[in-house]
Design an enzyme around this catalytic site. Structure first.
Site: not given
Ligand code: NAD
Length: 269
Positions: A157, A161
């Site tokens: 990744h 991450k």
């Molecule tokens: P990122 O850090 O770019 O975005 C996360 C966002 O969540 C940020 O804008 C942050 O301010 C916000 N946030 C944090 N706590 C919050 C809260 N309590 N309320 C509202 N907003 C809040 O991260 P990302 O790369 O977009 O990934 C986000 C999540 O999705 C991670 O856990 C990642 O591992 C997961 N993910 C899952 C999949 C899937 O298919 N399930 C795929 C990619 C990423």
């Protein structure tokens, strides 16, 4: 009838792709965009942030305010606060799709309890259709190939991450363990190093690579004397996670109460 869908974590990398995909889907309307109350993006238009032009939906720091406007489903890819958000969403009568990884045991227990109280929830560490088919292929391979086929899992990744190994790699390991009746905690060897000795048959090597902007690669290797089978998935963009999340919304619009995963959504069980 167009379903009203809100995104939590809307200013994040995944949140922006979710907003873009909802705006492009004629069956859905972007009903709200939530992020942390101290987000530098608060008040900015979620569609513009996602590079899709004005959606008329400002990023808001209060989920309750968005739910009060009338929402059919919430997609949560925030990095924190999932259980509390789920309580509010299910209490409002909306369905919830959770893509956030690294949920704690307490988070999972809270989701199970909300589903028992009538909540409609899909939670999956990886929402891609290809990865979910990979889970099924790995399950079949692990069951058909005997323990002399050593299993090693390699994931890579991007360098931002936070968790390792990825939730998807852990799930792949769990799938192998379920097929072979092994205990995950007992057999997984994370990133070997030093004088580790001969490899026991009952082991899964787990290797997390980090670098650059890699969206997500996963390979499961079954290696025996004389042959090797490798099952790989490579994600080229975040859109396929977003598209899977939208399939999960559609699934929940026609489902009763329950805590589901993407194997349910894609009918792979
Ligand atoms: P990122 O850090 O770019 O975005 C996360 C966002 O969540 C940020 O804008 C942050 O301010 C916000 N946030 C944090 N706590 C919050 C809260 N309590 N309320 C509202 N907003 C809040 O991260 P990302 O790369 O977009 O990934 C986000 C999540 O999705 C991670 O856990 C990642 O591992 C997961 N993910 C899952 C999949 C899937 O298919 N399930 C795929 C990619 C990423």
């Amino acid at each position: 009838m167009r379903y009203r869908v809100a995104v939590v974590g809307a200013a994040g990398r995944m949140g922006r792709r979710l907003v873009a995909n909802i705006m492009a889907d004629e069956k859905l309307v972007l009903a709200g965009a939530v992020d942390v109350p101290d987000s530098p993006f608060l008040g900015k238009d979620a569609g513009s942030l996602a590079g899709c032009g004005d959606a008329g939906v400002p990023v808001c720091g209060d989920l309750a305010e968005v739910l009060a406007s009338g929402v059919d489903a919430v997609i949560d890819f925030a990095t924190a606060g999932v259980a509390e958000a789920a309580r509010q969403v299910i209490a409002s009568g909306a369905a919830m799709v959770i893509g956030t990884t690294a949920l704690t045991a307490a988070d999972r227990a809270a989701l199970r309890s909300l589903a028992e109280q009538g909540g409609r929830i899909v939670a999956a560490n990886n929402m891609s259709v290809g990865v979910n088919l990979l889970f099924k292929l790995v399950k079949d391979a692990a069951a058909k190939l005997g323990p002399e086929y050593n299993v090693e899992i390699v994931e890579m990744h991007h360098n931002r991450k936070l968790d390792a190994p990825s939730g998807t790699a852990v799930r792949l390991g769990e799938v192998v363990c379920e097929a072979r009746h092994w205990d995950y905690g007992e057999v997984v060897a994370n990133g070997r190093g030093g004088n580790v000795g001969r490899r026991p048959e009952r082991e899964i090597g787990m290797h997390a690579l980090r670098g650059g902007d890699v969206v997500g690669d996963h390979t499961v290797i079954f290696a025996a004397d004389g042959e090797r089978l490798e099952l790989s998935h490579r994600a080229g963009s975040r859109d396929m996670f977003a598209k899977g999340a939208l399939l999960a919304v559609e699934f929940l619009m026609h489902s009763g109460a329950g805590l589901y995963d993407m194997q349910d959504v894609l009918n792979l069980k």
